[in-house]
Design a protein around this motif. Structure first.
Motif, PDB file in Angstrom:
ATOM      1  N   GLY A 337       0.834  -1.191   0.000  1.00 23.76           N
ATOM      2  CA  GLY A 337       0.000   0.000   0.000  1.00 23.76           C
ATOM      3  C   GLY A 337       0.869   1.240   0.000  1.00 23.76           C
ATOM      4  N   LEU A 339       0.898   5.312   1.247  1.00 25.78           N
ATOM      5  CA  LEU A 339       0.271   6.322   2.094  1.00 25.78           C
ATOM      6  C   LEU A 339       1.298   7.404   2.400  1.00 25.78           C
ATOM      7  N   THR A 385      -5.979   2.552   1.337  1.00 28.55           N
ATOM      8  CA  THR A 385      -5.829   3.703   2.229  1.00 28.55           C
ATOM      9  C   THR A 385      -7.080   4.571   2.157  1.00 28.55           C
ATOM     10  N   LEU A 390      -4.098   3.349   6.894  1.00 28.43           N
ATOM     11  CA  LEU A 390      -3.818   2.212   6.026  1.00 28.43           C
ATOM     12  C   LEU A 390      -4.632   1.017   6.512  1.00 28.43           C
TER      13      LEU A 390
END
Length: 442
Positions: A337, A339, A385, A390
């Motif tokens: 992910g 972020l 997100t 997250l």
């Protein structure tokens, strides 16, 4: 004190002062000293000289040694020799060990050397565990990992589970999943209980080319009927283990029925078609994918023999892959992910065990650093997100599909856990659209 003695003392003092001002103290170390001491102790033990300890095993034989030597190397012996009840005795009973194995371990204590063989490894490991000799237990685990093959992996898995060897247990399970079609050909598979067989073939990560290779004829016919009905839109099939495809690595890189791939395809929205782009330098299956600063990152994965910690970065403007900074540990099946301009590598498997560790990549520093661990180990979780947090959703661990959600707050470096609704099923990916819906009218 006569005049001569006073004169000599005065001169000595002057010499001492002069030297102390010129030369700083030096710490000298005799590197051969402990080697020589060890050799003498070995010789004394071999000649049964000054040996005050006798260890009696279940087969009635004695192994001798020096109390201080054994106690210095093993917390088991230290506790035994310093207890009040047995402090004045010279003979100690060692249960559940034979004299040959105990002698090997006592010799190791004196020499630091141990010979591990296929014949002694399964008695040496539990014996080393009993005597708290961690190094010997570790090399036994390493030896068994090298010994893994299709004929013995189920037995080694059982042995690892019995003796709480988590790394060996994970290694054997990964091997079984990867080589399942070979494993079923050998006698060990026939010793499994029906419950163990069901648990094994239910695993979502068995490497098999076709379902008919492992499931019963009845299940195959049932699956064909379901797919026919679904094609004709006569039925909605619930997403259960009997109607869901396996997730054994067919992913952008991934694998076909015979090999791991490094090729890459791109969907061109202008022409609504897939087309080939430059290939990665490494073959990768079960890698994580992230987009940071308009670049595509292939994170970790599995190359057919090892979990990877390498990262490749794709620049679509020049159709080129380049190597990026490596992660701290190997990971295949990680969630990825992005972020706050940082990329997260989450969970996965390092080739030995499932992971709950998480590390982040900062594009400015170009390095990966660890953050707080998740509460659960997760393999192939979904990641998204939203509003500065997250979210890590689902995934799997061992033979279990997870139905929980963990939320990371980068401000406090903490994870919180939530449970998904009962009907969520087996979730491995998630997507969030934080915008109003778009409508197209004719």
């Amino acid at each position: 004190m006569d005049a001569l003695q006073k004169s000599l003392l005065c001169k000595c003092n002057k010499i001492h002062v002069m030297k102390s001002n010129r030369c700083k103290p030096i710490n000298y170390v005799n590197k051969s000293h402990m080697v020589r001491v060890s050799e003498i102790l070995q010789s004394l033990c071999k000649d049964e000289a000054l040996c005050e300890i006798k260890l009696q095993t279940d087969d009635g034989k004695m192994v001798i040694g020096h109390k201080v030597v054994l106690a210095s190397a093993s917390s088991y012996f230290h506790a035994m020799f310093t207890t009040i009840d047995e402090s004045n005795t010279n003979v100690f009973n060692i249960r559940y060990l034979d004299s040959t194995t105990l002698q090997l371990l006592v010799d190791y204590i004196y020499t630091g050397k141990i010979i591990v063989t296929e014949q002694n490894v399964k008695v040496l490991l539990p014996a080393a565990d009993l005597l708290k000799l961690d190094y010997v237990k570790g090399v036994c685990v390493e030896f068994l990992q090298k010994l893994l093959d299709s004929t013995n992996c189920l037995g080694i898995r059982l042995f690892a589970d019995l003796h709480n060897c988590t790394e060996l247990l994970s290694s054997s399970e990964v091997f079984i999943k990867k080589h399942f079609l070979e494993v079923v050909k050998y006698e060990e598979f026939l010793s499994l209980s029906p419950e163990e067989v069901i648990k094994l073939i239910s695993c979502n990560y068995l490497t098999v080319p076709f379902e008919e290779k492992i499931k019963s004829k009845q299940f195959v016919i049932e699956a064909l009927d379901f797919h026919e009905l679904k094609t004709k839109r006569l039925i909605t099939i619930p997403q259960t283990i009997r109607s869901s495809p396996r997730l054994s690595g067919h992913k952008v890189g991934g694998s076909d029925d015979t090999s791991i791939l490094n090729s890459v395809e791109m969907f061109d929205v202008n022409i609504q078609e897939w087309r080939m782009v430059s290939s990665m330098s490494s073959m990768r299956s079960d890698m994580g994918i992230g987009v940071l600063n308009n670049l595509l990152y292939a994170v970790g994965g599995y190359d057919g023999s090892l979990a990877l910690k390498s990262i490749e970065c794709y620049d679509p403007s020049i159709d080129t892959w380049t190597l990026s900074s490596e992660m701290s540990i190997r990971r295949f099946g990680p969630g990825v992910g992005v972020l706050n301009d940082e990329m997260y590598a989450i969970g996965g498997h390092n080739g030995e065990k499932y992971q709950r560790s998480v590390e982040i990549y900062n594009k400015n520093s170009g390095v990966w650093t660890f953050i707080a661990d998740m509460q659960l180990c997760r393999f192939n979780p979904g990641v998204f997100t939203l509003h500065g947090l997250l979210y890590v959703i689902g995934g799997s661990h061992e033979f279990t599909h997870l139905d929980s959600l963990e939320i990371y707050n980068p401000k406090s470096n903490t994870w919180s856990k939530a449970t998904l609704s009962k009907g969520a099923g087996n979730i491995f990916d998630g997507i969030v659209i934080d915008k109003p819906p778009l409508f197209r009218t004719n």
